[in-house]
Design a protein around this motif. Structure first.
Motif, mmCIF file in Angstrom:
data_model
loop_
_atom_site.group_PDB
_atom_site.id
_atom_site.type_symbol
_atom_site.label_atom_id
_atom_site.label_comp_id
_atom_site.label_asym_id
_atom_site.label_seq_id
_atom_site.Cartn_x
_atom_site.Cartn_y
_atom_site.Cartn_z
ATOM 1 N N LEU A 238 1.661 11.901 -4.528
ATOM 2 C CA LEU A 238 2.498 11.376 -3.453
ATOM 3 C C LEU A 238 3.938 11.269 -3.944
ATOM 4 O O LEU A 238 4.213 10.584 -4.935
ATOM 5 C CB LEU A 238 1.980 10.010 -3.021
ATOM 6 C CG LEU A 238 2.276 9.576 -1.587
ATOM 7 C CD1 LEU A 238 1.699 10.567 -0.584
ATOM 8 C CD2 LEU A 238 1.726 8.193 -1.326
ATOM 9 N N GLY A 271 4.873 15.067 0.366
ATOM 10 C CA GLY A 271 5.803 14.013 0.743
ATOM 11 C C GLY A 271 7.199 14.499 1.046
ATOM 12 O O GLY A 271 7.394 15.526 1.693
ATOM 13 N N SER A 291 5.820 16.452 3.978
ATOM 14 C CA SER A 291 5.149 15.652 5.003
ATOM 15 C C SER A 291 5.892 15.792 6.317
ATOM 16 O O SER A 291 7.119 15.852 6.358
ATOM 17 C CB SER A 291 5.098 14.178 4.583
ATOM 18 O OG SER A 291 6.401 13.669 4.375
ATOM 19 N N TYR A 297 1.016 13.055 10.745
ATOM 20 C CA TYR A 297 0.823 12.603 9.368
ATOM 21 C C TYR A 297 -0.637 12.532 8.971
ATOM 22 O O TYR A 297 -1.053 13.067 7.946
ATOM 23 C CB TYR A 297 1.505 11.234 9.202
ATOM 24 C CG TYR A 297 1.146 10.524 7.923
ATOM 25 C CD1 TYR A 297 1.609 10.988 6.696
ATOM 26 C CD2 TYR A 297 0.331 9.397 7.940
ATOM 27 C CE1 TYR A 297 1.272 10.340 5.530
ATOM 28 C CE2 TYR A 297 -0.001 8.744 6.766
ATOM 29 C CZ TYR A 297 0.471 9.219 5.567
ATOM 30 O OH TYR A 297 0.133 8.586 4.399
ATOM 31 N N TYR A 298 -1.469 11.880 9.782
ATOM 32 C CA TYR A 298 -2.866 11.697 9.398
ATOM 33 C C TYR A 298 -3.624 13.024 9.396
ATOM 34 O O TYR A 298 -4.450 13.277 8.519
ATOM 35 C CB TYR A 298 -3.544 10.695 10.332
ATOM 36 C CG TYR A 298 -2.985 9.311 10.190
ATOM 37 C CD1 TYR A 298 -3.392 8.491 9.139
ATOM 38 C CD2 TYR A 298 -2.027 8.823 11.055
ATOM 39 C CE1 TYR A 298 -2.871 7.221 8.979
ATOM 40 C CE2 TYR A 298 -1.501 7.556 10.904
ATOM 41 C CZ TYR A 298 -1.916 6.765 9.870
ATOM 42 O OH TYR A 298 -1.387 5.526 9.710
ATOM 43 N N ASP A 324 3.484 0.356 -1.067
ATOM 44 C CA ASP A 324 2.994 0.640 0.270
ATOM 45 C C ASP A 324 1.474 0.538 0.298
ATOM 46 O O ASP A 324 0.762 1.521 0.231
ATOM 47 C CB ASP A 324 3.446 2.037 0.695
ATOM 48 C CG ASP A 324 3.298 2.236 2.191
ATOM 49 O OD1 ASP A 324 2.632 1.398 2.824
ATOM 50 O OD2 ASP A 324 3.833 3.216 2.718
ATOM 51 N N GLU A 326 -0.387 -0.189 2.747
ATOM 52 C CA GLU A 326 -0.943 0.474 3.918
ATOM 53 C C GLU A 326 -1.238 1.945 3.623
ATOM 54 O O GLU A 326 -2.226 2.498 4.094
ATOM 55 C CB GLU A 326 0.029 0.361 5.101
ATOM 56 C CG GLU A 326 0.054 -1.012 5.755
ATOM 57 C CD GLU A 326 0.834 -2.030 4.956
ATOM 58 O OE1 GLU A 326 1.626 -1.619 4.080
ATOM 59 O OE2 GLU A 326 0.661 -3.227 5.207
ATOM 60 N N ARG A 327 -0.378 2.596 2.847
ATOM 61 C CA ARG A 327 -0.590 4.012 2.521
ATOM 62 C C ARG A 327 -1.891 4.192 1.742
ATOM 63 O O ARG A 327 -2.646 5.130 1.987
ATOM 64 C CB ARG A 327 0.597 4.537 1.705
ATOM 65 C CG ARG A 327 0.511 6.002 1.288
ATOM 66 C CD ARG A 327 0.483 6.930 2.475
ATOM 67 N NE ARG A 327 1.657 6.824 3.301
ATOM 68 C CZ ARG A 327 2.804 7.472 3.082
ATOM 69 N NH1 ARG A 327 2.924 8.266 2.050
ATOM 70 N NH2 ARG A 327 3.809 7.333 3.897
ATOM 71 N N GLU A 330 -4.769 3.824 4.110
ATOM 72 C CA GLU A 330 -4.905 5.004 4.947
ATOM 73 C C GLU A 330 -5.688 6.090 4.231
ATOM 74 O O GLU A 330 -6.579 6.722 4.806
ATOM 75 C CB GLU A 330 -3.516 5.530 5.328
ATOM 76 C CG GLU A 330 -2.762 4.641 6.293
ATOM 77 C CD GLU A 330 -1.276 4.944 6.325
ATOM 78 O OE1 GLU A 330 -0.589 4.302 7.128
ATOM 79 O OE2 GLU A 330 -0.808 5.794 5.552
ATOM 80 N N CYS A 338 -7.958 7.277 -4.546
ATOM 81 C CA CYS A 338 -6.592 7.071 -5.028
ATOM 82 C C CYS A 338 -6.586 6.812 -6.532
ATOM 83 O O CYS A 338 -7.416 6.050 -7.041
ATOM 84 C CB CYS A 338 -5.950 5.889 -4.314
ATOM 85 S SG CYS A 338 -5.735 6.135 -2.539
#
Length: 416
Positions: A238, A271, A291, A297-298, A324, A326-327, A330, A338
């Motif tokens: 990322l 990204g 990106s 995005y998704y 982030d 939230e990232r 997701e 991850c």
């Protein structure tokens, strides 16, 4: 409403939101007072147009689900096109006469004259009989990073190192009714710095809770890669203009791994094109995938078909309070394991080798890459990566990170 119809509706909402970045307002005559919902109006100047996306979930979730609140977005230009710490902004009468909450972005100007004018005009409107007597709108200030401990290598934020600017932000916190901080970690860390300096202020403090949108993720099924014995694993990295130093810190590690493990792993940098990858991933053989916008995005993440993704972050004040989360949620939700630095706050949400990988050093990162590159892939048998993918998805769902009801409650609690 079917999922396809719901998703199309969501994309229409995003396209409408984009008008804000072009200087246009959404519903510039906001909510008429007296209905059964309270109105929240977010204000943004031209210097804050990118950060409009930080309130997107609030806008979407509350307007779709809430029986208590209605959200509006309004772009406010400064009068004389001054520097961002010298703006002279005017707030339209329509906004504060018809709102219960007026939310200012993270401006460094002195908000007191603006707030005083709002209060004066509001009271005058009641005296003149222009509106029915009621409580004035609550003034809210959004704080999105730790300006007290701004990291040295973030050149775009050196402005916040000035004691004058810091003191002005603290004064703004004292002068408003409510301050909302970006996340719980920032809430806990930053308040330790600024609370002693508030000295008797009556400001209420709250923070954004982590949440995701059900309709974007819950119904997206990632297609599993069927790996052949001679096929390289697809590992994402990322990248953004904000994590350049983090990227550079692991580039040598990635290069050394590739030199010893040819064809076992294919790196895909995903990204921002402004991440200066030629310098920050120097010597690494990677494929770059820029990106797209929020609309795709998704689907992009699913289509990249990643077996795992590296999210580099050095231990510093910036990543501590602006990571982030939230990232990461997701990616977990669509089944991408991850590989992240073992730092707060993300270490509080991932369990090493169960719901993701936490690396403590560059050598540790290399060992993780070696581990996953040497995993056996046998038909009808799951390996560690597949188990982590399943565990991560289950964690997100079981912990209710995706449920709209929880998202709704978290957002409403910011204003209740």
């Amino acid at each position: 409403m079917s999922y396809i119809e719901e998703y199309d509706n969501f994309l229409d909402q995003i396209r409408e939101l984009k008008n804000v970045t072009d200087g246009e307002n959404i519903e510039i005559q906001p909510y008429q007072y007296g209905k059964n919902k309270k109105a929240i109006t977010y204000l943004y100047t031209k210097y804050n147009r990118e950060s409009i996306y930080t309130v997107f979930n609030n806008w979407y979730v509350l307007n779709m689900l809430s029986d208590k609140y209605k959200v509006f977005l309004a772009n406010v230009e400064d009068c004389n096109k001054l520097h961002y710490d010298e703006q002279e902004i005017k707030v339209s009468t329509n906004y504060f006469l018809t709102s219960d909450y007026l939310v200012f972005p993270f401006l460094t100007i002195d908000l007191k004259p603006v707030i005083d004018e709002i209060i004066l005009n509001f009271n005058q409107s009641i005296t003149n009989g222009d509106i029915q007597p009621r409580k004035r709108p609550e003034i809210v200030y959004l704080v999105d990073f730790d300006f007290m401990n701004i990291n040295q290598n973030k050149k775009n934020y050196l402005h916040y190192k000035s004691e004058k600017v810091k003191n002005q932000i603290i004064q703004n916190c004292r002068n408003v009714d409510r301050v909302i901080l970006k996340n719980e970690n920032l809430f806990n860390n930053l308040l330790k710095e600024i609370m002693p300096k508030i000295k008797g202020g009556n400001t209420n403090y709250s923070y954004n809770s982590s949440y995701l949108n059900t309709n974007l993720i819950e119904n997206i099924d990632a297609v599993k890669i069927v790996k052949k014995p001679d096929q390289a694993l697809r590992i994402g990295i990322l990248v953004s203009k904000y994590n350049q130093k983090d990227l550079k810190s692991i580039s040598k590690t990635l290069k050394e791994f590739q030199e010893k493990n040819k064809f076992k792993i294919k790196f895909i940098a995903y990204g921002d094109e402004k991440a200066n990858l030629k310098l920050n991933l120097s010597g690494v053989d990677y494929e770059f995938q820029p990106s797209g916008n929020l609309e795709i995005y998704y689907n992009e993440l699913v289509n990249l078909q990643l077996n795992a993704i590296i999210i580099p972050a050095n231990k510093n004040n910036w990543n501590r309070d602006n990571y982030d989360i939230e990232r990461v949620f997701e990616l977990m939700a669509i089944g991408v394991p991850c590989i992240v630095s073992d730092i707060e706050p993300i270490k509080n949400y991932l369990v090493d080798e169960k719901t993701g990988f936490l690396y403590k050093s560059k050598e540790h990162l290399k060992r993780i890459l070696t581990l996953i590159s040497e995993m056996p892939f046998e038909e009808n048998e799951s390996n560690l990566l597949e188990q982590i993918s399943l565990n991560a998805k289950n964690y997100v769902y079981e912990e209710k990170k995706l449920l709209s009801e929880i998202a709704l409650k978290n957002i409403e609690n910011q204003f209740d």
